[in-house]
Design an enzyme around this catalytic site. Structure first.
Site, mmCIF file in Angstrom:
data_model
loop_
_atom_site.group_PDB
_atom_site.id
_atom_site.type_symbol
_atom_site.label_atom_id
_atom_site.label_comp_id
_atom_site.label_asym_id
_atom_site.label_seq_id
_atom_site.Cartn_x
_atom_site.Cartn_y
_atom_site.Cartn_z
ATOM 1 N N SER A 66 -9.141 -2.376 0.396
ATOM 2 C CA SER A 66 -8.730 -2.369 1.812
ATOM 3 C C SER A 66 -9.552 -3.269 2.712
ATOM 4 C CB SER A 66 -8.773 -0.949 2.363
ATOM 5 O OG SER A 66 -7.628 -0.261 1.927
ATOM 6 N N TYR A 241 -11.005 5.070 8.136
ATOM 7 C CA TYR A 241 -9.976 6.133 8.148
ATOM 8 C C TYR A 241 -10.496 7.357 8.909
ATOM 9 C CZ TYR A 241 -8.713 2.988 4.395
ATOM 10 O OH TYR A 241 -8.442 1.866 3.672
ATOM 11 N N VAL A 259 -11.379 1.226 -1.394
ATOM 12 C CA VAL A 259 -11.536 2.215 -2.467
ATOM 13 C C VAL A 259 -12.200 1.645 -3.726
ATOM 14 C CG1 VAL A 259 -9.745 3.877 -1.809
ATOM 15 C CG2 VAL A 259 -9.148 1.937 -3.261
HETATM 16 N N1 GLU Z 1 -4.959 -0.697 -2.459
HETATM 17 C C1 GLU Z 1 -5.422 0.586 -1.986
HETATM 18 C C2 GLU Z 1 -4.250 1.488 -1.674
HETATM 19 O O1 GLU Z 1 -3.316 1.078 -1.107
HETATM 20 C C3 GLU Z 1 -6.300 0.374 -0.794
HETATM 21 C C4 GLU Z 1 -6.859 1.642 -0.206
HETATM 22 C C5 GLU Z 1 -8.303 1.484 0.234
HETATM 23 O O2 GLU Z 1 -9.000 0.599 -0.230
HETATM 24 O O3 GLU Z 1 -8.759 2.304 1.060
HETATM 25 O O4 GLU Z 1 -4.247 2.633 -2.003
#
Ligand code: GLU
Length: 306
Positions: A66, A241, A259
Site C-alpha cells: 500500500s 488506516y 502489508v
Molecule cells: N495489496 C494489498 C491489498 O489490497 C495492500 C494492502 C496494504 O498494504 O495495506 O490488500
C-alpha cells in the site's frame, strides 16, 4: 557529526529490533507474502544533504504494497487535479484497510485514497483511456525518477498471488461499479492495482523515493509544494488506516504503511525514512517498523508538532 550520531542510532535500533521476540504476524492473505521471514528488519534515512544512511536488511527488496498508493495518488493529482476528489474523499476511515462498510453507507465514494477502495478509485481514474501496462510503466518511471534508481521493478509472482486471492478487492471494485464510481471493467482496475502493490523496493530505495515529499533543498520537485503538503496531510490522517491516530500520537510524522511490513515516513525538511519489518500489528501495520520510527523520531527530535 550529525551523520555519525544518526548512523549510531540506526545501528542501535537495528540491533534492538533484531533481538525483539514479539515481531507481529506476517500477512498471509497474499500467499507470496506469507513466505517472508519475520526476522528481517531494515531501516534507511535519506537526508536533505542527499546522503542515505541505513542499518539491518536495508538493501533487501520487499513488497511495498500500500505504500504504492502514495505514488499513484501523486500521479493522479498531477493528471486530474482537484477533479479526483469527486471520486474519493479526504477523511480518515477509522476502519480496516479492506473494509466495505462505509462504501455502502457513502454511496460508493471511498473515504480516502489510502484505504483499498479509495486506492482502487485512484488507480481506476489514472487507468481511464489507457492500458494497464502504460499506467504501470508510468508508475515505475515516477518511482525510479524519485529514487534515482532504474533497478526498481514489479514482482510478478506477488502480483499473481494477490490477484488469485483478491476477492475482497474485487467486491469493493464491483460495488463501486454498481454505484457508478468505476470507469474501467473491474478486472482491469484490479489487475493494475495488484501490480502496483507488487512493486519491490529496499529501504534504501524507498527512503530515496520519498524525498519528493520532504520539501526543502534536498527534495526533488516531482509535485508542487502545495500538493506535497496535501499528500503529507493525507498520510498523517489516513496512512495507517484505523491505526492512523495511534501512529500520529506515537510518532508524530506523516507515514504510509503496507502489508508487506514497510513504512515510509516523512520528517519535513529533514528526512525521508523507510523501515521494513514484515510482522504486522492487529491493525495491519508493521509492528516493529512503527516502534523503530518512533524511537528514531524521538531521538532525532523529528515531529511535525514542534
Ligand atoms: N495489496 C494489498 C491489498 O489490497 C495492500 C494492502 C496494504 O498494504 O495495506 O490488500
Amino acid at each position: 557529526m550529525e551523520t555519525l550520531k544518526l548512523q549510531g542510532l540506526l545501528d542501535r535500533i537495528a540491533a534492538q529490533m533484531a533481538a525483539e521476540p514479539e515481531r507481529g504476524q506476517v500477512a498471509t492473505y497474499i500467499p507470496e507474502l506469507a513466505k517472508i521471514d519475520p526476522a528481517r528488519f531494515g531501516i534507511a534515512v535519506a537526508l536533505a544533504s542527499g546522503e542515505v544512511l541505513s542499518a539491518g536488511d536495508a538493501a533487501e527488496a520487499f513488497s511495498i504494497q500500500s505504500i504504492s498508493k502514495v505514488f499513484t495518488l501523486a500521479i493522479a493529482l498531477g493528471r486530474l487535479g482537484d477533479q479526483l476528489w469527486s471520486r474519493v474523499g479526504r477523511e480518515p476511515s477509522g476502519l480496516a484497510f479492506n473494509s466495505i462498510l462505509q462504501l455502502e453507507q457513502e454511496n460508493g465514494i471511498p473515504r480516502n485514497p489510502f484505504v483499498n477502495a479509495g486506492a482502487l478509485a485512484v488507480t481506476d481514474a489514472i487507468l481511464q483511456g489507457h492500458q494497464p501496462r502504460e499506467i504501470l510503466a508510468e508508475l515505475l518511471r515516477f518511482i525510479r525518477l524519485a529514487a534515482d534508481d532504474d533497478a526498481i521493478h514489479i514482482n510478478d509472482a506477488v502480483a499473481r498471488s494477490e490477484q488469485a486471492t483478491a476477492h475482497r478487492n474485487i467486491a469493493l471494485a464491483e460495488f463501486m461499479a454498481a454505484m457508478g464510481n468505476l470507469r474501467n471493467p473491474s478486472p482491469l482496475t484490479i489487475g493494475t492495482y495488484v501490480h502496483q502493490c507488487a512493486v519491490e523496493m529496499s529501504c534504501r530505495q524507498l527512503a530515496s523515493a520519498g524525498r519528493f515529499l520532504m520539501g526543502g533543498k534536498g527534495s526533488p520537485r516531482l509535485v508542487s509544494p502545495a500538493r506535497m503538503r496535501r499528500i503529507n496531510a493525507l498520510m498523517m490522517m489516513c496512512g495507517h488506516y484505523d491505526g492512523s491516530g495511534e501512529f500520529a500520537y506515537q510518532v508524530g510524522l506523516p507515514g504510509k504503511s503496507g502489508v508487506g511490513g514497510g513504512i515510509l515516513a516523512i520528517a519535513p525538511n529533514e528526512a525521508s525514512i523507510a523501515v521494513w519489518s514484515p510482522g504486522l500489528n492487529h491493525r495491519g501495520n508493521s509492528k516493529l517498523g512503527t516502534e523503530a520510527i518512533e524511537i528514531l523520531a524521538r531521538e532525532m527530535g523529528w515531529s511535525v508538532f514542534d
